[in-house]
Design a protein around this motif. Structure first.
Motif, PDB file in Angstrom:
ATOM      1  N   GLY A   7       0.784  -1.227   0.000  1.00  0.00           N
ATOM      2  CA  GLY A   7       0.000   0.000   0.000  1.00  0.00           C
ATOM      3  C   GLY A   7       0.816   1.277   0.000  1.00  0.00           C
ATOM      4  N   LEU A   8       2.141   1.171  -0.048  1.00  0.00           N
ATOM      5  CA  LEU A   8       2.974   2.368  -0.021  1.00  0.00           C
ATOM      6  C   LEU A   8       3.377   2.756  -1.433  1.00  0.00           C
ATOM      7  CD1 LEU A   8       5.265   1.512   3.004  1.00  0.00           C
ATOM      8  CD2 LEU A   8       3.141   2.808   2.991  1.00  0.00           C
ATOM      9  N   ARG A   9       3.523   4.068  -1.635  1.00  0.00           N
ATOM     10  CA  ARG A   9       3.902   4.579  -2.948  1.00  0.00           C
ATOM     11  C   ARG A   9       5.163   5.406  -2.810  1.00  0.00           C
ATOM     12  NH1 ARG A   9      -1.990   6.568  -3.328  1.00  0.00           N
ATOM     13  NH2 ARG A   9      -3.038   4.699  -4.005  1.00  0.00           N
ATOM     14  N   GLY A  10       6.011   5.343  -3.811  1.00  0.00           N
ATOM     15  CA  GLY A  10       7.206   6.186  -3.819  1.00  0.00           C
ATOM     16  C   GLY A  10       8.330   5.601  -2.994  1.00  0.00           C
ATOM     17  N   VAL A  73       6.195  22.961   2.304  1.00  0.00           N
ATOM     18  CA  VAL A  73       6.101  21.629   2.913  1.00  0.00           C
ATOM     19  C   VAL A  73       4.847  20.941   2.386  1.00  0.00           C
ATOM     20  CG1 VAL A  73       5.824  20.373   5.089  1.00  0.00           C
ATOM     21  CG2 VAL A  73       7.356  22.360   4.965  1.00  0.00           C
ATOM     22  N   GLY A  74       5.033  19.713   1.886  1.00  0.00           N
ATOM     23  CA  GLY A  74       3.909  18.979   1.320  1.00  0.00           C
ATOM     24  C   GLY A  74       3.105  18.207   2.340  1.00  0.00           C
ATOM     25  N   GLY A  75       3.761  17.714   3.394  1.00  0.00           N
ATOM     26  CA  GLY A  75       3.066  16.900   4.374  1.00  0.00           C
ATOM     27  C   GLY A  75       3.560  17.151   5.784  1.00  0.00           C
ATOM     28  N   TRP A  76       2.654  16.978   6.736  1.00  0.00           N
ATOM     29  CA  TRP A  76       2.943  17.247   8.144  1.00  0.00           C
ATOM     30  C   TRP A  76       2.613  16.015   8.978  1.00  0.00           C
ATOM     31  CZ3 TRP A  76       5.218  21.776   9.593  1.00  0.00           C
ATOM     32  CH2 TRP A  76       5.256  22.785   8.612  1.00  0.00           C
ATOM     33  N   LEU A 125       1.512   9.226   5.096  1.00  0.00           N
ATOM     34  CA  LEU A 125       1.902  10.200   4.073  1.00  0.00           C
ATOM     35  C   LEU A 125       2.386   9.463   2.824  1.00  0.00           C
ATOM     36  CD1 LEU A 125       3.791  12.818   6.294  1.00  0.00           C
ATOM     37  CD2 LEU A 125       1.508  13.068   5.270  1.00  0.00           C
ATOM     38  N   MET A 126       3.131   8.365   3.033  1.00  0.00           N
ATOM     39  CA  MET A 126       3.582   7.538   1.905  1.00  0.00           C
ATOM     40  C   MET A 126       2.387   6.887   1.215  1.00  0.00           C
ATOM     41  SD  MET A 126       6.958   5.725   3.561  1.00  0.00           S
ATOM     42  CE  MET A 126       7.278   4.713   2.119  1.00  0.00           C
ATOM     43  N   ARG A 127       1.501   6.301   2.010  1.00  0.00           N
ATOM     44  CA  ARG A 127       0.318   5.635   1.459  1.00  0.00           C
ATOM     45  C   ARG A 127      -0.496   6.580   0.587  1.00  0.00           C
ATOM     46  NH1 ARG A 127      -4.448   5.035   5.512  1.00  0.00           N
ATOM     47  NH2 ARG A 127      -4.564   7.224   4.877  1.00  0.00           N
ATOM     48  N   ASP A 128      -0.643   7.832   1.062  1.00  0.00           N
ATOM     49  CA  ASP A 128      -1.471   8.823   0.371  1.00  0.00           C
ATOM     50  C   ASP A 128      -0.719   9.571  -0.720  1.00  0.00           C
ATOM     51  OD1 ASP A 128      -3.447   7.985   2.085  1.00  0.00           O
ATOM     52  OD2 ASP A 128      -3.294   9.728   3.418  1.00  0.00           O
ATOM     53  N   ASN A 129       0.555   9.200  -0.924  1.00  0.00           N
ATOM     54  CA  ASN A 129       1.376   9.823  -1.963  1.00  0.00           C
ATOM     55  C   ASN A 129       1.423  11.347  -1.817  1.00  0.00           C
ATOM     56  OD1 ASN A 129       3.155   9.441  -4.087  1.00  0.00           O
ATOM     57  ND2 ASN A 129       1.572   9.758  -5.628  1.00  0.00           N
ATOM     58  N   VAL A 130       1.587  11.800  -0.595  1.00  0.00           N
ATOM     59  CA  VAL A 130       1.656  13.237  -0.305  1.00  0.00           C
ATOM     60  C   VAL A 130       2.999  13.768  -0.823  1.00  0.00           C
ATOM     61  CG1 VAL A 130       1.742  14.953   1.553  1.00  0.00           C
ATOM     62  CG2 VAL A 130       0.145  13.027   1.692  1.00  0.00           C
TER      63      VAL A 130
END
Length: 150
Positions: A7-10, A73-76, A125-130
């Motif tokens: 389920g992880l992206r990137g 910043v893209g994700g927190w 954050l990885m899962r959601d491709n932030v």
């Protein structure tokens, strides 16, 4: 972040920098008592207010050392010691709507898991491709603020 990759992206995140700061006039606001049967956390009602008062300067200074600003910043990954703490961080930093979603999702599912909590949020954050960069924030005894840049 250690994962099976499901389920992880990137690519897995790499640590680009860290910062720590003891927030002023907060030594008695959070602490741990070490007992024979485990740790007991002590946290005053002032913690969200102290964080609100000091987090903006701390985060902005930490980001500046990497030539970054908050809008970049893209994700927190905000350690959810509780919903009030997350809300105060979001308000103080003027974060966009939904920036706290992954942090609150982890809190709702698992509660406060101490230091492992931020890594769980990074996983979301990885899962959601932030988009990156990401900032992780956590708070500990003293009242100590911790910053990590991915």
């Amino acid at each position: 972040v250690v994962s099976s990759g499901e389920g992880l992206r990137g690519a897995a995140p790499e640590i680009a920098g860290t910062a720590s700061e003891l927030l002023p006039d907060s030594m008695e606001d959070m602490g741990w008592l070490c007992k024979n049967n485990g740790f007991l956390m002590r946290m005053s009602v002032r913690v969200p207010t102290v964080i609100f008062k000091h987090i903006q300067g701390f985060v902005d200074a930490a980001l500046a050392t990497h030539a970054l600003t908050r809008p970049e910043v893209g994700g927190w990954a905000i350690h959810p010691g509780g919903p009030k703490i997350v809300a105060q961080v979001v308000a103080a930093l003027h974060l966009p709507a939904g920036a706290e979603r992954q942090s609150l999702e982890v809190f709702e599912r698992h509660g406060n898991m101490s230091s492992g909590t931020v890594l769980q949020i990074v996983g979301l954050l990885m899962r959601d491709n932030v988009p990156r960069p990401w900032v992780g924030l956590a708070f500990g005894p003293g009242l100590q603020a911790e910053f990590i840049l991915f």
